[in-house]
Design an enzyme around this catalytic site. Structure first.
Site, PDB file in Angstrom:
ATOM      1  N   ARG A  51       0.688  -1.120   0.050  1.00  0.00           N
ATOM      2  CA  ARG A  51       0.141  -0.046   0.047  1.00  0.00           C
ATOM      3  C   ARG A  51       0.909   1.347  -0.071  1.00  0.00           C
ATOM      4  O   ARG A  51       0.515   2.267  -0.856  1.00  0.00           O
ATOM      5  CB  ARG A  51      -0.873  -0.233   1.190  1.00  0.00           C
ATOM      6  CG  ARG A  51      -2.090  -1.140   0.947  1.00  0.00           C
ATOM      7  CD  ARG A  51      -2.974  -1.128   2.282  1.00  0.00           C
ATOM      8  NE  ARG A  51      -2.100  -1.463   3.485  1.00  0.00           N
ATOM      9  CZ  ARG A  51      -2.601  -1.305   4.723  1.00  0.00           C
ATOM     10  NH1 ARG A  51      -3.465  -0.758   4.960  1.00  0.00           N
ATOM     11  NH2 ARG A  51      -1.902  -1.727   5.588  1.00  0.00           N
ATOM     12  N   ASN A  56      -6.456  -2.671   2.116  1.00  0.00           N
ATOM     13  CA  ASN A  56      -6.341  -3.823   2.372  1.00  0.00           C
ATOM     14  C   ASN A  56      -7.936  -4.390   2.431  1.00  0.00           C
ATOM     15  O   ASN A  56      -8.661  -3.863   2.979  1.00  0.00           O
ATOM     16  CB  ASN A  56      -5.515  -4.507   3.555  1.00  0.00           C
ATOM     17  CG  ASN A  56      -4.172  -4.491   3.090  1.00  0.00           C
ATOM     18  OD1 ASN A  56      -3.639  -4.492   2.053  1.00  0.00           O
ATOM     19  ND2 ASN A  56      -3.336  -4.504   4.225  1.00  0.00           N
TER      20      ASN A  56
END
Length: 763
Positions: free
Chosen positions: A24, A42
């Site tokens: 990320r 996520n």
């Protein structure tokens, strides 16, 4: 996507190992590079994102998600869907979405990276000498995760609230700890402590105290990533001998942790592949030839030309190694064949009779994981034990699993496997299912994997042996379809899956024992096989196994069986006969009569027989010891080979190899010559058998699997012989050839049968 300059938006799904590896933060930084707006997060399936901006920049951004991903990420698929532009500004990381069923992949534990190591060594840094330093590129993953998505609240780090300084790093998109879930420091994270043998706290700095204990010749229990290790100075003769005695491990070699690559090279000879494995993020134990004059105690690896070496892979290991600058024995913290200890109270109780001191800490280990063991073979890895550093990375198969599968594995060196879609999740090393503690660890591991990867098994696969505890576990489950898979077919299927092919092949499966279709104990098999099925096309000749399981512990019994089969009642007066003369006659009669002497075609038991005849070993302290020491004894320069008849029905006469070994023994030739000629002869016979089967089937690919193919001398001789005969040869490189790979084979066989049945019904 449209012309340059046009503004577009896409929804993105990234699948693979993309949680816990800094993915990320990578997406966030990449979006900033291309001037995109949107978000990334996520969920239980992986990483989701939306990105908006210039069409050409957006196209490059999507391409770079796989092409420039962080080193620990494994991007399997990037799926995009066009959306109408929203005109938003800025790119952000959004909270995780855990609503869906778990399907995300979890990263293995990873060795300390160079940046974190530099921080640990910086006396002016706030993480100086801190034993739990990590970032998005390194540190604990699998051993601390409880559930997915991989967020701190779903790990055992949830017990430690981040301090302000760590929280700033966690929230700073320019920091390498941006969204690093286990981030911590001495002010807010886990802490080391030491205790004496009696469990009472020991004063002083824990690392300095442990180092002093080791220098004094003491045995120290050290809590690692996946469990406790027992440590001693590797060159301290008395300490290593006491460790061996207290642990009740009389013969198996110990692993040695070198302080750095140069220290490892002082102990073993490393080819390029072995050296790369040693320094890889997985940091496995690497088996390699011991260097002449290597400074280790005789008790580290008695009677073995090889050493298992590893490098430090946690900050604590680095701190200890830096303080000592000497090799350290680092072996599993357990007694005999029990599971490795993970809990502090458990360690103080179970290891109290072994360790003179303890290094403990307060970060809980969610899943135990022994160190992985590998060797190099022809420039590739040859796994021996696949565990910490590799698990739970899945094996992606070209074939789909039509329904969720649980494969229960074998009895020895057990692993299990859960599978769904195109992913097979082979478990960490469980061990031999021979006691309650290991069986409980096995059951807990299955429950954890099923929860972690969202697998609710509809198909459960087991070995055919009715007395395996893994088989009994499967048979006690309800509401599932049960499938039995023959042991050696599972071995060959495992090799096929390891190589991404479905066959058919000529499969050579050499191992200790496996339950055969005819009720005898197989172990020297030539199969014509694909994933869905097989036929037994040849084998080593079957001989009695006097005393059943007792013959595994006492290889001289197999010598009695083979010598009796070869010479009848006129067995030559060899050393093995003299050494065991008090019981020889009874065991020989047992073999002749077939009383308590099941038939076996086992290659492992043939190795046992020759080891005893050559004077290498009459009794074994662990399974396969005689075969391992026979390999170690072999003269690598000897090229002569014993000759064995291969009959028209493709039966290899092991008694021919035994007669030749007896002739050499009576002629006074040493164990080195006998061992080498036996290895060469068995390889020659297996090549001859494969050629016969090629003539009959037209197949020109051979798959090699089974525990005997951990023996690199036999493996090299056989692969060379097969290739010289024009065969394509498949060997293992991702999962072990031993029973640690059986569960994968079981899983892919069950799936192949289901696909075949479905296709047949459709036609």
């Amino acid at each position: 996507m449209s012309v340059d300059g046009a503004r577009e938006r896409v929804r993105i799904r990234v699948e693979g190992t993309v949680q816990g590896v800094g993915f990320r933060p990578f997406v966030h930084e990449l979006a900033g590079t291309y001037g995109l707006s949107g978000f990334v997060g996520n969920d239980a399936s992986g990483v989701f994102a939306e990105a908006e901006g210039d069409a050409s920049a957006l196209a490059r951004f999507v391409g770079d998600l796989g092409g420039r991903a962080p080193s620990l990420a494994v991007v399997e698929r990037v799926v995009t869907e066009s959306l109408p532009p929203l005109g938003d500004r800025g790119f952000r990381i959004v909270p995780s979405d855990a609503a869906a069923a778990p399907a995300a992949l979890v990263s293995p534990d990873t060795a300390t990276c160079g940046d974190c190591l530099a921080e640990i060594r910086d006396p002016d840094g706030r993480r100086h000498a801190y034993a739990f330093t990590n970032c998005t590129r390194c540190g604990p993953r699998f051993t601390i995760v409880r559930n997915v998505p991989y967020d701190r609240c779903n790990t055992t780090m949830a017990a430690f609230a981040m301090c302000d300084a760590c929280a700033r790093e966690y929230g700073d998109e320019c920091d390498r700890r941006f969204h690093a879930q286990p981030v911590c420091c001495p002010a807010c994270g886990p802490a080391l402590r030491t205790a004496g043998a009696d469990g009472r706290p020991a004063p002083g700095d824990p690392v300095e105290t442990a180092a002093r204990w080791l220098l004094d010749g003491r045995i120290v229990a050290v809590k690692g990533l996946g469990g406790y290790h027992l440590a001693a100075l590797a060159d301290h003769e008395d300490a290593v001998a006491r460790l061996r005695a207290r642990k009740h491990r009389e013969h198996k070699p110990f692993a040695v942790m070198a302080p750095d690559p140069a220290g490892a090279r002082a102990l073993v000879d490393l080819d390029a592949a072995a050296a790369a494995l040693l320094v890889s993020p997985a940091r496995p134990i690497v088996l390699a030839a011991r260097r002449h004059g290597a400074r280790v105690a005789a008790a580290v690896a008695p009677g073995n030309r090889e050493l298992g070496v590893l490098l430090p892979y946690t900050p604590l290991h680095h701190l200890l190694a830096g303080r000592l600058a000497r090799p350290i024995v680092l072996t599993s913290g357990n007694v005999a064949d029990e599971p490795i200890v993970t809990g502090d109270a458990e360690a103080l109780r179970r290891l109290a009779g072994i360790a003179d001191g303890f290094v403990l800490h307060d970060r809980r280990i969610e899943t135990r994981a022994d160190d992985s063991v590998v060797r190099s073979f022809r420039g590739r890895a040859l796994p021996v034990r696949r565990s910490r550093g590799f698990v739970p990375a899945p094996l992606r198969t070209p074939w789909e699993f039509p329904r969720p599968v649980l494969a229960c594995g074998a009895e020895l060196k057990n692993t299990f496997c859960v599978a769904r879609a195109h992913h097979a999740f082979l478990s960490h090393h469980i061990g031999d299912l021979e006691n309650y503690e290991t069986l409980r660890s096995y059951q807990e591991g299955i429950e954890h994997f099923c929860r972690l990867f969202g697998v609710r098994p509809e198909v459960v696969v087991h070995d055919l042996h009715p007395e395996y505890l893994s088989t009994k576990y499967a048979l006690e489950l309800g509401g599932v379809e049960l499938i039995g898979v023959q042991h050696h077919h599972a071995h060959i299927a495992s090799c096929l899956a390891d190589n991404g092919t479905d066959g058919p092949v000529i499969g050579i499966a050499f191992d200790g024992l496996g339950y055969g279709d005819d009720g005898t104990l197989w172990g020297g098999e030539l199969l014509v096989a694909d994933l869905a099925g097989y036929r037994r096309a040849g084998h080593l000749e079957a001989v009695p196994m006097p005393g059943g399981a007792a013959a595994v512990r006492e290889p001289w019994r197999m010598a009695a069986a083979y010598l009796t089969a070869a010479f009848g009642e006129h067995v030559p007066w060899l050393g093995v006969v003299r050494r065991n003369r008090e019981r020889w006659a009874n065991v020989a009669r047992m073999a002749l009569a077939g009383t308590n002497a099941p038939l076996t075609s086992s290659a492992g038991r043939l190795f046992d027989a020759v080891a005893a005849i050559a004077g290498v070993r009459d009794t074994a302290g662990y399974e396969g010891q005689a075969a391992i020491e026979l390999q170690q004894a072999a003269d690598p320069h000897e090229r002569a080979a014993y000759r064995a008849t291969v009959t028209g029905d493709v039966v290899i006469r092991g008694t021919d190899l035994v007669r030749a070994a007896v002739d050499d023994a009576l002629a006074g030739r040493g164990a080195g010559t006998i061992a080498a000629r036996f290895h060469n002869g068995l390889a020659w016979a297996a090549v001859r058998a494969a050629r016969l089967l090629r003539d009959r089937t037209g197949l020109d690919t051979v798959a090699l699997s089974g525990g005997v193919f951990q023996n690199v001398l036999l493996l090299e001789r056989l692969v060379s012989g097969l290739e010289d005969s024009g065969f394509r040869v498949l060997t293992h490189s991702h999962v072990p050839p031993n029973d640690g790979g059986i569960a994968l084979g079981q899983a892919v066989v069950a799936a192949a049968r289901e696909r075949s049945a479905r296709d047949a019904a459709a036609s």
